[in-house]
Design an enzyme around this catalytic site. Structure first.
Site, PDB file in Angstrom:
ATOM      1  N   CYS A 159     -20.793 -54.996   0.038  1.00  0.00           N
ATOM      2  CA  CYS A 159     -21.385 -55.812  -1.025  1.00  0.00           C
ATOM      3  C   CYS A 159     -22.897 -55.955  -0.837  1.00  0.00           C
ATOM      4  O   CYS A 159     -23.675 -55.772  -1.776  1.00  0.00           O
ATOM      5  CB  CYS A 159     -20.702 -57.171  -1.083  1.00  0.00           C
ATOM      6  SG  CYS A 159     -20.396 -57.932   0.531  1.00  0.00           S
TER       7      CYS A 159
HETATM    8  N1  LIG Z   1     -14.928 -59.768   0.091  1.00  0.00           N
HETATM    9  C1  LIG Z   1     -15.951 -59.048  -0.347  1.00  0.00           C
HETATM   10  O1  LIG Z   1     -16.876 -59.570  -0.995  1.00  0.00           O
HETATM   11  C2  LIG Z   1     -16.013 -57.571  -0.081  1.00  0.00           C
HETATM   12  C3  LIG Z   1     -17.002 -56.827  -0.702  1.00  0.00           C
HETATM   13  C4  LIG Z   1     -17.056 -55.445  -0.462  1.00  0.00           C
HETATM   14  C5  LIG Z   1     -16.139 -54.854   0.369  1.00  0.00           C
HETATM   15  N2  LIG Z   1     -15.197 -55.606   0.988  1.00  0.00           N
HETATM   16  C6  LIG Z   1     -14.235 -54.929   1.855  1.00  0.00           C
HETATM   17  O2  LIG Z   1     -12.987 -54.856   1.161  1.00  0.00           O
HETATM   18  C7  LIG Z   1     -11.917 -54.920   2.090  1.00  0.00           C
HETATM   19  C8  LIG Z   1     -11.003 -56.082   1.697  1.00  0.00           C
HETATM   20  O3  LIG Z   1     -11.781 -57.268   1.743  1.00  0.00           O
HETATM   21  P1  LIG Z   1     -11.239 -58.645   1.193  1.00  0.00           P
HETATM   22  O4  LIG Z   1     -12.396 -59.573   1.192  1.00  0.00           O
HETATM   23  O5  LIG Z   1     -10.462 -58.432  -0.049  1.00  0.00           O
HETATM   24  O6  LIG Z   1     -10.238 -59.058   2.382  1.00  0.00           O
HETATM   25  P2  LIG Z   1      -9.034 -60.100   2.355  1.00  0.00           P
HETATM   26  O7  LIG Z   1      -9.235 -61.080   1.264  1.00  0.00           O
HETATM   27  O8  LIG Z   1      -8.895 -60.579   3.734  1.00  0.00           O
HETATM   28  O9  LIG Z   1      -7.769 -59.176   1.982  1.00  0.00           O
HETATM   29  C9  LIG Z   1      -7.299 -58.163   2.830  1.00  0.00           C
HETATM   30  C10 LIG Z   1      -6.013 -57.583   2.271  1.00  0.00           C
HETATM   31  O10 LIG Z   1      -5.507 -56.601   3.176  1.00  0.00           O
HETATM   32  C11 LIG Z   1      -4.242 -57.027   3.703  1.00  0.00           C
HETATM   33  N3  LIG Z   1      -4.287 -56.770   5.152  1.00  0.00           N
HETATM   34  C12 LIG Z   1      -4.964 -57.450   6.077  1.00  0.00           C
HETATM   35  N4  LIG Z   1      -4.841 -56.860   7.276  1.00  0.00           N
HETATM   36  C13 LIG Z   1      -4.081 -55.775   7.078  1.00  0.00           C
HETATM   37  C14 LIG Z   1      -3.592 -54.756   7.933  1.00  0.00           C
HETATM   38  N5  LIG Z   1      -3.879 -54.748   9.247  1.00  0.00           N
HETATM   39  N6  LIG Z   1      -2.831 -53.784   7.415  1.00  0.00           N
HETATM   40  C15 LIG Z   1      -2.526 -53.801   6.099  1.00  0.00           C
HETATM   41  N7  LIG Z   1      -2.960 -54.755   5.247  1.00  0.00           N
HETATM   42  C16 LIG Z   1      -3.737 -55.717   5.730  1.00  0.00           C
HETATM   43  C17 LIG Z   1      -4.096 -58.492   3.380  1.00  0.00           C
HETATM   44  O11 LIG Z   1      -2.773 -58.896   3.101  1.00  0.00           O
HETATM   45  P3  LIG Z   1      -1.605 -58.923   4.163  1.00  0.00           P
HETATM   46  O12 LIG Z   1      -2.240 -59.297   5.488  1.00  0.00           O
HETATM   47  O13 LIG Z   1      -0.647 -59.924   3.637  1.00  0.00           O
HETATM   48  O14 LIG Z   1      -1.039 -57.536   4.141  1.00  0.00           O
HETATM   49  C18 LIG Z   1      -4.905 -58.598   2.079  1.00  0.00           C
HETATM   50  O15 LIG Z   1      -4.099 -58.203   0.977  1.00  0.00           O
HETATM   51  C19 LIG Z   1     -12.540 -55.110   3.480  1.00  0.00           C
HETATM   52  O16 LIG Z   1     -12.610 -53.872   4.127  1.00  0.00           O
HETATM   53  C20 LIG Z   1     -13.932 -55.638   3.156  1.00  0.00           C
HETATM   54  O17 LIG Z   1     -14.881 -55.339   4.139  1.00  0.00           O
HETATM   55  C21 LIG Z   1     -15.101 -56.950   0.776  1.00  0.00           C
END
Ligand SMILES: NC(=O)c1ccc[n+]([C@@H]2O[C@H](COP(=O)([O-])OP(=O)(O)OC[C@H]3O[C@@H](n4cnc5c(N)ncnc54)[C@H](OP(=O)(O)O)[C@@H]3O)[C@@H](O)[C@H]2O)c1
Length: 347
Positions: A159
């Protein structure tokens, strides 16, 4: 997948889509955009801990009446494309399994963003699918559009790097930044940037009515900004801050320019670089975006003030971290990869 209500599709879908990690912040928004996309069919939305729950109970605002399921990599749903919204490390092996089935993958993690394996390992540890390392196309759409068309694995940018590179890259390309004097990026993000999982640093009492800097001189988004801006490590200083709000990123970037005579000349550089870009909005000199202008949108807005005498430019870039900074850009890339209109379901 629940059959609670039919997805509003316009004729035959262009692709059947899986969203992995749909219970998380970026995955839920990606599922929402896919659900409301007229040409993408949301076939599965997955989570481990929330499997069996309905997505519209977790996120009522998104109105996606489907039941979350657990992804079994030995029994992958019949889809042509996937958005993987896992943390780094967990994403790569899943992407590899999906790719092995011929599924086009748009990944949201850092696992395929960096081109140098040593740099990746320094910031993120061992890579989870070394054979695929370096095969992803970096999904900063405005900079890599041609490479993204028809790509099989797309690495959606972080981001902070999205806003930073959209603001900085035109200045580097036009060779009007005086790099010897350094470029400073003072970045602030809402708390959803850290994901949905609970942590002390992002808990209510730590964050509310507070404002703090973090990751000073060692933020892992810096190598990604350097890689795509063309700047060297010593030319760029980045500090991230945590805002006591849920969504939005605002970056204030300080640059010394050279050979720029008037504010309108600086604007002309941006206008030429972003001519006809639907998701980058430029402001007239002297006007800068605030977060309200971009929250819950897929735009990145850029404005600046410029003092010709001292050649100082202060540039402000703002975006929604979950929109243009993540899920919106992931769908922008999926549209491109699949040959659909790039902004379909995003405006
Ligand atoms: N948040 C932002 O603003 C943003 C911006 C750009 C990029 N990103 C990137 O996008 C990705 C997701 O971010 P997010 O903010 O959406 O994270 P999040 O809210 O923590 O969601 C992570 C998702 O992945 C699942 N998960 C977590 N650990 C896992 C594992 N070991 N194996 C399989 N599933 C797993 C979680 O559900 P379960 O644990 O129930 O499976 C959840 O559905 C990250 O790599 C982050 O760096 C985030």
């Amino acid at each position: 997948m629940s059959d609670l209500s039919a997805q509003p599709l316009d004729g035959d879908p262009a692709a059947r889509v899986l969203v992995a990690g749909a219970s998380g912040f970026t995955g839920a928004l990606a599922a929402q955009i896919v659900w409301h996309h007229p040409k993408l069919e949301l076939v599965a939305a997955t989570s481990r801990s929330d499997a069996g729950k309905r997505l519209d109970r977790l996120y009522p605002r998104y109105r996606v009446p489907v039941e979350l399921t657990e992804l079994d990599l030995d029994d992958i749903p019949d889809v042509e494309a996937a958005i993987v919204a896992y943390p780094h490390g967990a994403a790569a092996p899943t992407d590899a399994a999906l790719r092995a089935q011929g599924i086009v993958v748009v990944d949201l993690s850092a696992d395929f963003r960096l081109r140098d394996r040593d740099i990746y390992e320094r910031w993120y540890g061992a890579h989870g699918a070394p054979d695929l390392f370096g095969t992803g196309v970096y999904g900063l759409t405005e900079l890599y559009r041609e490479q993204l068309r028809g790509a099989q694995l797309c690495a959606t940018p972080g981001c902070y790097p999205t806003a930073a590179n959209l603001a900085i890259r035109p200045l580097i390309a036009a060779q009007i930044a005086d790099r010897s004097r350094g470029i400073v990026c003072d970045a602030k993000s809402g708390v959803s940037g850290a994901g949905r999982k609970a942590s002390l640093q992002t808990s209510f009492c730590e964050v509310t009515a507070n404002f703090s800097a973090y990751g000073l001189m060692e933020h892992r988004h810096v190598p990604e900004i350097l890689q795509n801006s063309g700047l060297g490590e010593r030319e760029f200083t980045f500090t991230a801050h945590l805002l006591p709000i849920d969504r939005g990123i605002l970056e204030t970037i300080y640059v010394r320019t050279q050979r720029v005579e008037r504010p309108l000349d600086l604007l002309a550089i941006y206008e030429e670089y972003y001519a006809d870009e639907p998701l980058v909005r430029l402001y007239a000199p002297g006007r800068v975006p605030d977060l309200r202008a971009v929250q819950r949108t897929n735009f990145c807005d850029i404005g600046f003030v410029f003092d010709p005498e001292s050649q100082r430019a202060v540039i402000v870039a703002a975006e929604d971290n979950l929109g243009k900074g993540a899920a919106g850009q992931a769908v922008q890339n999926m549209n491109l990869v699949l040959g659909l209109p790039e902004t379909q379901a995003l405006l």
